[in-house]
Design an enzyme around this catalytic site. Structure first.
Site, PDB file in Angstrom:
ATOM      1  N   SER B 154       0.832  -1.199   0.000  1.00 19.26           N
ATOM      2  CA  SER B 154       0.000   0.000   0.000  1.00 19.26           C
ATOM      3  C   SER B 154       0.875   1.262   0.000  1.00 19.26           C
ATOM      4  O   SER B 154       1.760   1.391  -0.838  1.00 19.26           O
ATOM      5  CB  SER B 154      -0.923  -0.058   1.226  1.00 19.26           C
ATOM      6  N   ARG B 224     -11.542   5.958  10.532  1.00 12.54           N
ATOM      7  CA  ARG B 224     -11.072   4.579  10.542  1.00 12.54           C
ATOM      8  C   ARG B 224     -12.154   3.611  10.069  1.00 12.54           C
ATOM      9  O   ARG B 224     -11.873   2.634   9.369  1.00 12.54           O
ATOM     10  CB  ARG B 224     -10.611   4.207  11.959  1.00 12.54           C
ATOM     11  N   ASP B 318      -8.781  -6.515  -4.484  1.00 15.98           N
ATOM     12  CA  ASP B 318      -8.384  -5.227  -3.904  1.00 15.98           C
ATOM     13  C   ASP B 318      -8.887  -4.114  -4.824  1.00 15.98           C
ATOM     14  O   ASP B 318      -8.373  -3.926  -5.912  1.00 15.98           O
ATOM     15  CB  ASP B 318      -6.851  -5.180  -3.787  1.00 15.98           C
ATOM     16  N   HIS B 351      -8.035  -5.199  -0.045  1.00 18.70           N
ATOM     17  CA  HIS B 351      -6.737  -4.588   0.204  1.00 18.70           C
ATOM     18  C   HIS B 351      -6.026  -5.228   1.401  1.00 18.70           C
ATOM     19  O   HIS B 351      -4.804  -5.347   1.427  1.00 18.70           O
ATOM     20  CB  HIS B 351      -6.945  -3.086   0.438  1.00 18.70           C
ATOM     21  N   ASP B 352      -6.801  -5.645   2.387  1.00 24.00           N
ATOM     22  CA  ASP B 352      -6.237  -6.274   3.583  1.00 24.00           C
ATOM     23  C   ASP B 352      -5.448  -7.546   3.272  1.00 24.00           C
ATOM     24  O   ASP B 352      -4.667  -8.007   4.110  1.00 24.00           O
ATOM     25  CB  ASP B 352      -7.354  -6.641   4.571  1.00 24.00           C
TER      26      ASP B 352
END
Lengths: 206, 388
Positions: B154, B224, B318, B351-352
């Protein structure tokens, strides 16, 4: 016995040697559907080619990486948009043509990206294949090892078919070699030949 | 119990830099600290160092635990350790908290020597370029002329890329994972919403909330929560929570769905431990990163001087840093005939996924890292490129 054979400790592949003979030393090469990277490894060892492989299969990708081959994971069917026009000396499609869906599109893309193109494929017109069809079954052999129900092959063709394809598509065949059991075949190649090897370029280039 | 392939108990260290650092914005940091951790042993010719660059909320605590009782190890512990894909028997691994961070490196909550007060709103805006410059100073401090590799996911991947552009002679390999050569408008838009949540929190006080003894907790929490939505794929959220209720429908705005509880939990946890000024600056660094900008937005030209070898990895699900963005990096490297391999990992986690111990993903990293030479390296003998 070639020294490369000894170095790589692999079965001698006459088709690899012919491909190598069609490339200049240090050529920039793109191998589409490069599998485990055996051809690129051979070309690196024998000609110090600057090579990249394209492969979609995870296990093959890892095999290439383990052999130190540069490998780009992508599906050929999506075209070669990540590669600039005429950015490679040679683009190779080794025994993969028969397994692609968008055959014409991929050959066009290869001719766009490479100054020269090498295509090899199992000749469906080989007499042993014809014999099996005559006895009523889809051919299964060393070069066509799959059964009809699990084969990745979707576009099998004969040498005559491919010659016609090139003629209709304005593609110049610079060289054509046909092999059976690693030996060149000149007599009735569409009947006697097992593996067809073509060296192509754009006709309009000339 | 200690895992037998863990780096074990680790401790952070602090490097102090007394010389002023001029930032890309023109602002000057008179002095600064970088907090870092290392795992493994630096070899005699200092040729086996690997720098891990962290993403938005990461830290220098990449692997190992601080004590036996520690509940969680460092954030990329599944990757790093003896016989793990990034093998600490071979490599000397460095984790660093970025400048402007809130885990020990100098940031907005640190004391400004000029005023003897927390920097707060006066702390400069940092860029990926500034981080990389500060990381080279840390490498100098550790006596490392050239890194074997820089690894990042990232925003961390952007730093790895920037290393190869700005300091080609100082890095041999870059592993750029789930990253992009710049952010798309949609991606920046998420950052803007996150920042607005923080800035409009009444307890933000223009960034000088330290003096008021408060933190903009609500804003940070919402920022968040938003981030977490974008780090997961629709499918992953569906698989994890679906429409599951905690109990029955109560016709209220409480956290009735499990997804809501998850987001609230993540938001609360983060708001309690992260600094809002750091969050603002991290997202801004993401927005500003665009190495091709000064080359008419032609990334291939921007990467002309790059000599490092690359592994680029993306994940199919992602959507915040999509495979297409990684392929742009690959194309620019191919245009320059650089040594590059690219893997597109089939993964459900969005994305994680870059933090997950997916076996194939780890096999990719392991096989690439295994090929990296760390012996017989002449640090100043760089072979490729236009320089002599």
């Amino acid at each position: 016995m070639s020294s490369t054979k000894q170095e790589l400790g692999q079965e001698f592949r006459h088709d690899f040697a012919i491909i190598a003979s069609w490339l200049p030393f240090g050529a920039k090469v793109l191998d589409l559907g490069c599998g485990d990277g055996a051809l690129l490894q051979y070309l690196k060892a024998s000609l110090e080619v600057r090579g990249y492989g394209v492969e979609k299969d995870d296990a093959n990708w890892l095999a290439c990486m383990s052999s130190g081959i540069n490998v780009i994971q992508m599906d050929l069917e999506a075209g070669l948009s990540g590669f600039e026009d005429q950015s490679f000396d040679t683009v190779i499609l080794s025994q993969t043509l028969q397994a692609v869906h968008n055959t014409e599109g991929i050959v066009r893309e290869m001719l766009r990206v490479g100054r020269e193109v090498i295509v090899t494929f199992p000749n469906f017109g080989y007499w042993r294949n014809r014999q099996q069809i005559l006895t009523g079954n889809m051919p299964v052999s060393k070069s066509l090892p799959h059964q009809w129900f699990n084969t990745p092959n979707v576009h099998l063709c004969t040498i005559n078919d491919f010659d016609q394809f090139c003629e209709n598509g304005n593609i110049t065949v610079k060289e054509r070699l046909v092999l059976t059991d690693n030996k060149p075949v000149t007599f009735m190649p569409n009947l006697m030949g097992n593996l067809a090897m073509y060296r192509l370029e754009n006709t309009q280039q000339k | 119990m200690q895992e037998n392939n863990s780096v074990g108990i680790v401790a952070p260290q602090t490097a102090h830099f007394a010389a002023p650092l001029t930032l890309k914005s023109g602002a000057v940091l008179p002095q600064f600290d970088l907090v870092y951790e290392t795992y493994g042993t630096l070899n005699a010719n200092k040729s086996n160092a690997v720098l891990i660059c962290h993403a938005l909320s990461g830290t220098h605590h990449v692997a190992g635990k601080y004590s036996e009782e520690d509940k969680y190890p460092g954030w990329w512990d599944n990757l790093i350790g003896p016989n793990k894909p990034l093998d600490t028997n071979k490599f000397f691994v460095i984790g660093v908290n970025n400048l402007g961070g809130c885990h020990g490196s100098t940031g907005a909550a640190s004391i400004n020597p000029a005023t003897a007060q927390p920097w707060g709103s006066q702390f400069p805006i940092l860029t990926v370029e500034d981080w990389v410059t500060s990381q080279t100073l840390l490498a100098d401090y550790l006596g490392i002329q050239q890194l074997a590799a820089v690894v990042g996911g990232s925003l961390g991947g952007m730093q790895a890329l920037q290393w190869t552009i700005a300091y080609p002679e100082r890095v041999r390999h870059a592993l750029v994972i789930a990253s992009a050569p710049n952010l798309t408008a949609q991606n920046m838009a998420f950052n803007e919403v996150a920042r607005q949540a923080i800035i409009t929190d009444p307890e933000f006080h223009g960034g000088d909330y330290y003096a008021h003894g408060v933190v903009p907790r609500r804003g940070l929490r919402i920022a968040r929560m938003l981030g977490h939505i974008t780090y997961l794929s629709d499918d992953a959220m569906g698989a994890k929570f679906g429409r599951k209720l905690k109990d029955t429908i109560k016709y209220s705005f409480d956290a009735e769905f499990e997804m809501e509880s998850y987001l609230r939990y993540q938001g609360d946890k983060f708001a309690g431990e992260f600094d809002a000024n750091t969050y603002l600056r991290m997202t801004r660094a993401l927005d500003y990163f665009d190495p091709a900008l000064e080359y008419s937005s032609d990334l291939s030209v921007a990467l002309k001087k790059v000599t490092a070898q690359f592994l680029v990895v993306s994940f199919t699900s992602d959507w915040r840093f999509s495979p297409a963005r990684s392929r742009e990096i690959v194309k620019a490297l191919l245009d320059n005939e650089r040594t590059v391999s690219y893997a597109e990992v089939t993964a459900a986690h969005g994305h994680d996924a870059f933090l997950m111990p997916d076996p194939h993903y780890h096999a990719i990293l392991r096989s690439y890292l295994k090929n990296i030479q760390v012996h017989n390296i002449q640090p100043n003998n760089i072979q490729v490129g236009s320089a002599t």
